[in-house]
Structures are given as C-alpha cells and as structure tokens.
Scaffold this motif. Structure first.
Motif, mmCIF file in Angstrom:
data_model
loop_
_atom_site.group_PDB
_atom_site.id
_atom_site.type_symbol
_atom_site.label_atom_id
_atom_site.label_comp_id
_atom_site.label_asym_id
_atom_site.label_seq_id
_atom_site.Cartn_x
_atom_site.Cartn_y
_atom_site.Cartn_z
ATOM 1 N N CYS A 74 0.818 -1.501 -0.083
ATOM 2 C CA CYS A 74 -0.045 0.146 0.095
ATOM 3 C C CYS A 74 0.926 1.409 -0.211
ATOM 4 O O CYS A 74 1.862 1.347 0.578
ATOM 5 N N PRO A 75 0.343 2.350 -0.617
ATOM 6 C CA PRO A 75 0.955 3.722 -0.380
ATOM 7 C C PRO A 75 1.031 4.285 0.995
ATOM 8 O O PRO A 75 0.453 3.979 1.978
ATOM 9 N N PRO A 76 2.270 4.970 1.264
ATOM 10 C CA PRO A 76 2.099 5.499 2.528
ATOM 11 C C PRO A 76 1.119 6.765 2.891
ATOM 12 O O PRO A 76 1.616 7.933 2.995
ATOM 13 N N SER A 77 -0.164 6.332 2.890
ATOM 14 C CA SER A 77 -1.051 7.479 2.997
ATOM 15 C C SER A 77 -2.387 6.883 3.158
ATOM 16 O O SER A 77 -2.717 5.733 2.897
ATOM 17 N N LEU A 78 -3.365 7.621 3.613
ATOM 18 C CA LEU A 78 -4.846 7.063 3.816
ATOM 19 C C LEU A 78 -5.591 7.809 2.880
ATOM 20 O O LEU A 78 -6.507 8.578 3.100
ATOM 21 N N ASP A 79 -5.298 7.285 1.598
ATOM 22 C CA ASP A 79 -6.117 7.909 0.417
ATOM 23 C C ASP A 79 -6.884 7.023 -0.147
ATOM 24 O O ASP A 79 -7.113 6.036 0.257
ATOM 25 N N VAL A 80 -7.653 7.138 -1.164
ATOM 26 C CA VAL A 80 -8.597 6.419 -1.879
ATOM 27 C C VAL A 80 -7.901 4.952 -2.381
ATOM 28 O O VAL A 80 -8.411 4.158 -2.382
ATOM 29 N N LEU A 81 -6.482 4.997 -2.598
ATOM 30 C CA LEU A 81 -5.730 3.728 -3.086
ATOM 31 C C LEU A 81 -5.845 2.941 -1.851
ATOM 32 O O LEU A 81 -5.924 1.814 -1.996
ATOM 33 N N THR A 82 -5.330 3.688 -0.724
ATOM 34 C CA THR A 82 -5.602 2.863 0.474
ATOM 35 C C THR A 82 -6.989 2.110 0.834
ATOM 36 O O THR A 82 -7.007 0.979 1.314
ATOM 37 N N ASP A 83 -7.980 2.974 0.628
ATOM 38 C CA ASP A 83 -9.363 2.573 0.686
ATOM 39 C C ASP A 83 -9.665 1.459 -0.158
ATOM 40 O O ASP A 83 -10.256 0.285 0.123
ATOM 41 N N THR A 84 -9.136 1.402 -1.286
ATOM 42 C CA THR A 84 -9.431 0.241 -2.383
ATOM 43 C C THR A 84 -8.578 -0.988 -1.803
ATOM 44 O O THR A 84 -9.140 -2.136 -1.860
ATOM 45 N N ALA A 85 -7.544 -0.744 -1.091
ATOM 46 C CA ALA A 85 -6.661 -1.997 -0.654
ATOM 47 C C ALA A 85 -7.395 -2.675 0.590
ATOM 48 O O ALA A 85 -7.614 -3.915 0.616
ATOM 49 N N LEU A 86 -8.157 -1.789 1.403
ATOM 50 C CA LEU A 86 -8.904 -2.223 2.581
ATOM 51 C C LEU A 86 -10.117 -3.090 2.324
ATOM 52 O O LEU A 86 -10.530 -3.865 2.898
ATOM 53 N N VAL A 87 -10.855 -2.414 1.268
ATOM 54 C CA VAL A 87 -11.923 -2.986 0.473
ATOM 55 C C VAL A 87 -11.633 -4.576 0.044
ATOM 56 O O VAL A 87 -12.358 -5.497 0.385
ATOM 57 N N ALA A 88 -10.452 -4.637 -0.652
ATOM 58 C CA ALA A 88 -10.284 -5.867 -1.229
ATOM 59 C C ALA A 88 -9.518 -7.019 -0.249
ATOM 60 O O ALA A 88 -9.761 -8.225 -0.591
ATOM 61 N N ALA A 89 -8.988 -6.457 0.784
ATOM 62 C CA ALA A 89 -8.256 -7.182 1.700
ATOM 63 C C ALA A 89 -9.153 -7.994 2.764
ATOM 64 O O ALA A 89 -10.301 -7.631 3.127
ATOM 65 N N ASP A 90 -8.792 -9.269 3.052
ATOM 66 C CA ASP A 90 -9.239 -10.201 4.147
ATOM 67 C C ASP A 90 -8.719 -9.828 5.392
ATOM 68 O O ASP A 90 -9.249 -9.945 6.479
ATOM 69 N N GLY A 91 -7.419 -9.255 5.286
ATOM 70 C CA GLY A 91 -6.785 -9.240 6.672
ATOM 71 C C GLY A 91 -5.419 -7.921 6.186
ATOM 72 O O GLY A 91 -5.211 -7.678 5.322
ATOM 73 N N VAL A 92 -4.965 -7.475 7.334
ATOM 74 C CA VAL A 92 -3.846 -6.379 7.224
ATOM 75 C C VAL A 92 -2.770 -6.776 8.135
ATOM 76 O O VAL A 92 -2.740 -7.311 9.375
ATOM 77 N N LEU A 93 -1.728 -6.519 7.561
ATOM 78 C CA LEU A 93 -0.287 -6.700 8.326
ATOM 79 C C LEU A 93 0.151 -5.256 8.422
ATOM 80 O O LEU A 93 0.295 -4.483 7.528
ATOM 81 N N ILE A 94 0.602 -4.731 9.573
ATOM 82 C CA ILE A 94 1.248 -3.539 9.964
ATOM 83 C C ILE A 94 2.344 -3.392 10.386
ATOM 84 O O ILE A 94 2.901 -3.577 11.344
ATOM 85 N N PRO A 95 3.540 -2.855 9.459
ATOM 86 C CA PRO A 95 4.634 -2.713 9.782
ATOM 87 C C PRO A 95 5.010 -1.509 10.593
ATOM 88 O O PRO A 95 4.255 -0.361 10.121
ATOM 89 N N VAL A 96 5.653 -1.586 11.395
ATOM 90 C CA VAL A 96 6.055 -0.323 12.327
ATOM 91 C C VAL A 96 7.325 -0.061 12.755
ATOM 92 O O VAL A 96 8.304 -1.009 12.603
ATOM 93 N N GLN A 97 7.806 0.964 13.409
ATOM 94 C CA GLN A 97 9.231 1.188 13.784
ATOM 95 C C GLN A 97 9.034 1.677 15.227
ATOM 96 O O GLN A 97 8.045 2.130 15.722
ATOM 97 N N PRO A 98 10.207 1.106 16.337
ATOM 98 C CA PRO A 98 10.084 1.564 17.396
ATOM 99 C C PRO A 98 10.517 2.960 17.653
ATOM 100 O O PRO A 98 11.497 3.182 18.239
ATOM 101 N N SER A 99 9.530 3.907 17.280
ATOM 102 C CA SER A 99 9.939 5.108 17.240
ATOM 103 C C SER A 99 8.483 6.029 17.935
ATOM 104 O O SER A 99 7.474 5.697 17.824
ATOM 105 N N ASN A 100 8.709 7.209 18.371
ATOM 106 C CA ASN A 100 7.466 7.876 19.030
ATOM 107 C C ASN A 100 6.503 8.179 17.661
ATOM 108 O O ASN A 100 5.440 7.981 17.919
ATOM 109 N N THR A 101 7.261 8.752 16.511
ATOM 110 C CA THR A 101 6.218 9.142 15.630
ATOM 111 C C THR A 101 5.484 7.764 14.693
ATOM 112 O O THR A 101 4.567 8.096 14.400
ATOM 113 N N SER A 102 6.156 6.712 15.032
ATOM 114 C CA SER A 102 5.539 5.490 14.461
ATOM 115 C C SER A 102 4.473 5.066 15.380
ATOM 116 O O SER A 102 3.397 4.475 14.777
ATOM 117 N N LEU A 103 4.557 5.187 16.639
ATOM 118 C CA LEU A 103 3.517 4.727 17.617
ATOM 119 C C LEU A 103 2.328 5.795 17.459
ATOM 120 O O LEU A 103 1.090 5.054 17.461
#
Length: 299
Positions: free
Chosen positions: A136-165
């Motif tokens: 997915c793109p690094p944004s919550l736009d209509v492209l991300t919406d298309t991915a959420l509609v199509a998906a059965d599940g979500v994997l969430i990559p994160v960093q151990p940093s304040n901004t990522s939390l």
C-alpha cells in the motif's frame, strides 16, 4: 475458505518497511509452494523496480493503473508479470508499477464506487492464487481504501519510534472509520511487524519496542495486535534488493529469512492452508528474533 487470501501491508507512515515486508513475505510464501501475487499499489513503485528488479510497464501498454481507472477492461491476467518460481512449485507473480499510477488518485475521485475497483479486479484471480499481498502507499487516501475493501486482513509494519507509535494509533482509528463509512466487515488485523531499526536497541528504541509489545495484550474491548516477527536492518536485505530477489531466495539461511517464513506461516494458517499447530512450530522468542536479525545484517 475462498482463495486467494488477500492481505494489505498497510501503514500511512513512510519508511517503516512496507515494501520489504511485502517482497520478503511473498518470497517465503512462494518457497512454501504457494501461488502468490504481489500488487504494487504504491505510486512510487519501489516494490516493482527496487525490491524485485522488474521493469515498469510502458503507460502506452495495458497496465495496472489503467485497469483501476477503467481505461483497460481486458483480462487482469494480461497485466501480471511472472517474477520467479520455487523448487516447491510456488510462483511469485506481480501486478507491476506504471508511471500512470501517479494519476490514479485524481481519476478515482471522479469515478463511481472507486473504493471497490481493486476488489473487482482481484476477483478475476479467484482460484488462481493462494495469496495476494498488496504493497500500500504511505497515505490514507482512496488507493489505501481500495486495498482495505479488497483485503481479508492487514499486516502493519511499524518502527520502535515515537512518530511510528502515534501513526499506529491513528491508523487503527482510521481503519475502523473506513470500515464503518464503506459498510464493510471488519478486516482481520493480523498484527505488528517492527522493522527498519538498528541493533542493539538504544534506550529510547527499547522503551518504544516495549510499548509496541503492549498492543499484544487485549483489554477486552480492543482485539490484541501481537508482534508477529522482527525485521531489524540487515545488509542481507539490501543485497537481496540489489539482486532483485526475495531474501528467502537470495540468502535462504539468513536468520532474518526465518522471520519472513514465520509471517508466511501465519498467513497460511489464516488462509486455511496450514494447521494452527504450524504457528507453534514457527515460534521464536522476540529477543532471539531481533538479535538474529542483527547478526544477519553483520554478515
């Protein structure tokens, strides 16, 4: 369970390892003998050109961007590029990037039911693949919406940093809002995958990592978000990108490759292709996993 199992690799924050997670997990699924399709939904196209070493599609030819906007109405299979096959009989295919992806968001905003475009496209692959992973793109736009509609599940990559939390908290809230607004069933949040961090952890990073681990404890109302694998920075990953191969293919004995295999096992269980007991066999302690990833990076 209907196949393919569609998984969105999602975080609106950039630089948290979405593309590496997609390529690495896709390679591990292919290694298991699974028919796997990777979807390069990010207009930057790093999955296609950087991680997998494939060429962008000429915008004058049938392409993924044109399929999303309705300008191409042919078979979706005509858009797929074969990356590799595995000794176990798995395949790794790609819906590759085209420079026209930069125009897709604007065009989708003018279209009817834009959020369902990707889901309709992927329906053509029913029974063709076992897994579909969406970078997915690094944004919550209509492209991300298309991915959420199509998906059965979500994997969430994160960093151990304040901004990522902070981004993680906003992401979880936003996913719930999108599900309600689009009236779609709740997507399965598989869990978190900390990545793109150095070992040994600094004091601040260690504290933030402990905060991430707290997401794995349910409070009775919010489902837990366990940490499924650790993906620290590793030279082997950079070398795999330069070779255009998934890490499990380029350096199959690297300890960090086992982290991708654990993720592949988790998705296989979610798809009903492996028993729950497979997860127990794939378990490794968080500290061992993070440390082994660091050792792989030093080789």
């Amino acid at each position: 369970m209907a196949l393919p199992r569609v998984t969105a690799i999602l975080n609106q924050k950039g630089g948290v390892g979405k593309t590496g997670l997609t390529a690495g997990t896709g390679g591990a699924l292919s290694e298991r003998g699974r028919r796997t399709l990777l979807v390069d939904l990010d207009p930057q196209g790093h999955l296609t050109t950087e991680a997998l070493g494939l060429a962008e599609v000429d915008p004058s030819e049938p392409n993924f961007a044109a399929a999303l906007t309705g300008e191409f109405t042919g078979s979706a299979s005509d858009l797929v590029v074969r990356h590799s096959t595995s000794a176990a009989g798995g395949v790794l295919d790609v819906l590759p990037h085209c420079v026209s992806m930069f125009l897709v968001v604007r065009k989708l905003h003018a279209a009817r039911s834009p959020e369902h475009r990707l889901a309709r496209l992927l329906q053509q692959f029913e029974g063709v693949y076992d897994h579909v992973l969406i970078d997915c793109p690094p944004s919550l736009d209509v492209l991300t919406d298309t991915a959420l509609v199509a998906a059965d599940g979500v994997l969430i990559p994160v960093q151990p940093s304040n901004t990522s939390l902070r981004a993680l908290r906003l992401l979880i809230e936003q996913v719930a809002v999108i599900e309600e607004e689009l009236q779609i069933t709740r997507r399965e949040l598989h869990g978190l995958v900390p990545g793109v961090y150095r070992r040994p952890l600094s004091g601040i990073a260690a504290y933030k990592m402990s905060e991430l681990e707290l997401y794995g404890i349910s409070d009775g109302e919010v489902p837990p978000l366990p940490i499924l694998a650790y993906l620290p920075l590793a030279v082997a990953v950079e070398e795999a990108w330069l070779s255009g191969k998934p890490l499990t293919d380029y350096h199959p004995t690297a300890p960090i490759a086992d982290a991708y295999r654990r993720l592949a096992t988790h998705l296989d269980v979610a798809a009903g292709l492996s028993p729950e007991s497979a997860l127990e066999r794939a378990e490794e302690s968080p500290e061992d996993t993070a440390q082994s990833g660091a050792e792989a990076g030093e080789k």
